[in-house]
Write a protein that holds these residues in place. Structure first.
Motif, PDB file in Angstrom:
ATOM      1  N   LEU A 142      62.380 -11.084  57.033  1.00  0.00           N
ATOM      2  CA  LEU A 142      63.722 -11.320  56.509  1.00  0.00           C
ATOM      3  C   LEU A 142      63.602 -12.220  55.277  1.00  0.00           C
ATOM      4  N   VAL A 143      63.403 -11.608  54.136  1.00  0.00           N
ATOM      5  CA  VAL A 143      63.106 -12.358  52.912  1.00  0.00           C
ATOM      6  C   VAL A 143      64.387 -12.979  52.345  1.00  0.00           C
ATOM      7  N   ASP A 144      64.351 -14.280  52.138  1.00  0.00           N
ATOM      8  CA  ASP A 144      65.437 -15.009  51.481  1.00  0.00           C
ATOM      9  C   ASP A 144      64.907 -15.500  50.138  1.00  0.00           C
ATOM     10  N   ALA A 145      65.224 -14.758  49.084  1.00  0.00           N
ATOM     11  CA  ALA A 145      64.651 -15.046  47.767  1.00  0.00           C
ATOM     12  C   ALA A 145      65.231 -16.287  47.113  1.00  0.00           C
ATOM     13  N   ASN A 146      66.308 -16.827  47.658  1.00  0.00           N
ATOM     14  CA  ASN A 146      66.933 -17.989  47.030  1.00  0.00           C
ATOM     15  C   ASN A 146      66.384 -19.311  47.564  1.00  0.00           C
ATOM     16  N   ALA A 147      65.826 -19.297  48.766  1.00  0.00           N
ATOM     17  CA  ALA A 147      65.401 -20.549  49.395  1.00  0.00           C
ATOM     18  C   ALA A 147      64.168 -21.128  48.715  1.00  0.00           C
ATOM     19  N   LEU A 148      64.141 -22.449  48.574  1.00  0.00           N
ATOM     20  CA  LEU A 148      62.953 -23.129  48.071  1.00  0.00           C
ATOM     21  C   LEU A 148      61.900 -23.239  49.160  1.00  0.00           C
ATOM     22  N   TYR A 149      62.331 -23.435  50.390  1.00  0.00           N
ATOM     23  CA  TYR A 149      61.422 -23.384  51.537  1.00  0.00           C
ATOM     24  C   TYR A 149      62.225 -23.096  52.792  1.00  0.00           C
ATOM     25  N   ILE A 150      61.567 -22.560  53.790  1.00  0.00           N
ATOM     26  CA  ILE A 150      62.216 -22.200  55.050  1.00  0.00           C
ATOM     27  C   ILE A 150      61.366 -22.708  56.201  1.00  0.00           C
ATOM     28  N   ASP A 151      61.994 -23.419  57.115  1.00  0.00           N
ATOM     29  CA  ASP A 151      61.334 -23.950  58.304  1.00  0.00           C
ATOM     30  C   ASP A 151      61.741 -23.100  59.496  1.00  0.00           C
ATOM     31  N   GLU A 152      60.793 -22.323  60.013  1.00  0.00           N
ATOM     32  CA  GLU A 152      61.029 -21.513  61.203  1.00  0.00           C
ATOM     33  C   GLU A 152      60.269 -22.088  62.389  1.00  0.00           C
ATOM     34  N   GLY A 153      60.247 -23.395  62.472  1.00  0.00           N
ATOM     35  CA  GLY A 153      59.544 -24.041  63.579  1.00  0.00           C
ATOM     36  C   GLY A 153      58.083 -24.243  63.260  1.00  0.00           C
ATOM     37  N   GLU A 154      57.227 -23.439  63.859  1.00  0.00           N
ATOM     38  CA  GLU A 154      55.793 -23.567  63.631  1.00  0.00           C
ATOM     39  C   GLU A 154      55.281 -22.643  62.542  1.00  0.00           C
ATOM     40  N   VAL A 155      56.175 -21.940  61.879  1.00  0.00           N
ATOM     41  CA  VAL A 155      55.813 -21.110  60.725  1.00  0.00           C
ATOM     42  C   VAL A 155      56.780 -21.460  59.594  1.00  0.00           C
ATOM     43  N   LEU A 156      56.231 -21.882  58.463  1.00  0.00           N
ATOM     44  CA  LEU A 156      57.048 -22.307  57.324  1.00  0.00           C
ATOM     45  C   LEU A 156      56.565 -21.609  56.056  1.00  0.00           C
ATOM     46  N   THR A 157      57.492 -21.255  55.197  1.00  0.00           N
ATOM     47  CA  THR A 157      57.141 -20.621  53.925  1.00  0.00           C
ATOM     48  C   THR A 157      57.883 -21.336  52.807  1.00  0.00           C
ATOM     49  N   SER A 158      57.345 -21.248  51.585  1.00  0.00           N
ATOM     50  CA  SER A 158      57.985 -21.919  50.457  1.00  0.00           C
ATOM     51  C   SER A 158      57.746 -21.153  49.177  1.00  0.00           C
ATOM     52  N   ALA A 159      58.663 -21.370  48.227  1.00  0.00           N
ATOM     53  CA  ALA A 159      58.522 -20.763  46.912  1.00  0.00           C
ATOM     54  C   ALA A 159      57.544 -21.547  46.056  1.00  0.00           C
ATOM     55  N   GLY A 160      57.575 -22.873  46.227  1.00  0.00           N
ATOM     56  CA  GLY A 160      56.726 -23.746  45.425  1.00  0.00           C
ATOM     57  C   GLY A 160      56.249 -24.921  46.249  1.00  0.00           C
ATOM     58  N   LEU A 161      56.211 -26.081  45.623  1.00  0.00           N
ATOM     59  CA  LEU A 161      55.570 -27.240  46.248  1.00  0.00           C
ATOM     60  C   LEU A 161      56.525 -28.136  47.026  1.00  0.00           C
ATOM     61  N   ASP A 162      57.819 -27.790  47.055  1.00  0.00           N
ATOM     62  CA  ASP A 162      58.804 -28.620  47.757  1.00  0.00           C
ATOM     63  C   ASP A 162      58.461 -28.807  49.230  1.00  0.00           C
ATOM     64  N   LEU A 163      57.835 -27.801  49.805  1.00  0.00           N
ATOM     65  CA  LEU A 163      57.532 -27.844  51.233  1.00  0.00           C
ATOM     66  C   LEU A 163      56.612 -29.000  51.608  1.00  0.00           C
ATOM     67  N   CYS A 164      55.731 -29.395  50.704  1.00  0.00           N
ATOM     68  CA  CYS A 164      54.735 -30.412  51.055  1.00  0.00           C
ATOM     69  C   CYS A 164      55.395 -31.748  51.389  1.00  0.00           C
ATOM     70  N   LEU A 165      56.332 -32.190  50.568  1.00  0.00           N
ATOM     71  CA  LEU A 165      57.032 -33.434  50.870  1.00  0.00           C
ATOM     72  C   LEU A 165      57.934 -33.277  52.085  1.00  0.00           C
ATOM     73  N   TYR A 166      58.491 -32.090  52.264  1.00  0.00           N
ATOM     74  CA  TYR A 166      59.305 -31.843  53.459  1.00  0.00           C
ATOM     75  C   TYR A 166      58.469 -32.043  54.720  1.00  0.00           C
ATOM     76  N   LEU A 167      57.239 -31.568  54.703  1.00  0.00           N
ATOM     77  CA  LEU A 167      56.362 -31.717  55.869  1.00  0.00           C
ATOM     78  C   LEU A 167      56.010 -33.176  56.127  1.00  0.00           C
TER      79      LEU A 167
END
Length: 233
Positions: A142-167
């Motif tokens: 289920l691709v969400d092209a607008n999100a910078l990152y998505i947290d699905e629990g133990e699986v996370l995806t991101s467009a760029g580097l924003d996810l690293c600080l989120y983690l």
């Protein structure tokens, strides 16, 4: 101490690889001594050795192999040149996920997670330029092209580097993430989604854009700013 394994695929994006390491670099940064001991990091590749990158003239030498995924708390897959990932790497990702490791991707790293089946039935994102390809190649994602990152629990995806600080914030709290963001001279959270980064052509016309809802909404914004946006983007 939280253990990260960063899987460096052949054709790696040096930008996303470098961007995935600052959250782990505290142990080596004298100016950030108060953060020491929060993360241990291993960069690994299929069999170790030389790894090509998307940067001309830059090649990496990686000493660790896929065995580093065996006991990592978090496995990060940075971006890489799109194409089929090696079956052994995909199986290593599946095994890490089954034993409870957190799996995260940056940019086109989402394609490896999708090839491993880890994104089936999940919301996921990647860099906007690759969002349609991810949706076309992996229709169960289920691709969400607008999100910078998505947290699905133990699986996370991101467009760029924003996810690293989120983690960092997820692992150690927002105060720690804020301190790390200050050290990196970067915002903790960027406002808005990927729509703000859409290229615009001469004369206010939108350039060619993917067939996703994000693309349609962006075209609406550029060509008719006063028009009501779609209910869902």
């Amino acid at each position: 101490m939280h253990t990260d394994a960063i899987h460096c695929a052949d054709g790696a994006s040096a930008t996303s690889l470098a961007g995935s390491t600052p959250r782990c670099a505290w142990a080596k940064a004298p100016s950030a001594a108060r953060f020491n001991g929060r993360y241990a990091m291993t960069v690994c590749a299929l069999d170790g050795g030389s790894v090509s990158t998307t940067t001309v003239g830059l090649e990496l030498t990686v000493t660790a192999t896929l065995d580093a995924l065996d006991d990592a708390d978090t496995v990060i897959v940075p971006g890489f040149r799109r194409g089929p990932a090696p079956p052994r790497a995909l199986e290593a990702l599946r095994l890490a996920h089954r034993r409870g490791a957190r799996i995260a991707s940056i940019c086109t790293g989402a394609f490896a997670l999708a090839q491993a089946g880890l994104l089936d039935g999940r919301r996921a994102t990647t860099h906007w330029a690759h969002a349609d390809a991810l949706a076309d190649e992996h229709p169960r994602v289920l691709v969400d092209a607008n999100a910078l990152y998505i947290d699905e629990g133990e699986v996370l995806t991101s467009a760029g580097l924003d996810l690293c600080l989120y983690l960092v914030g997820r692992d150690h709290g927002q105060d720690v993430a804020i301190q790390r963001a200050r050290h990196m001279i970067t915002p903790l959270h960027r406002a808005g989604g990927q729509a703000q980064f859409i290229p615009v052509g001469v004369g206010g016309e939108a350039t060619s854009w993917p067939r996703s809802p994000l693309g349609r909404a962006a075209t609406c914004i550029v060509r008719s700013p006063s028009r009501t946006l779609p209910d869902r983007v």
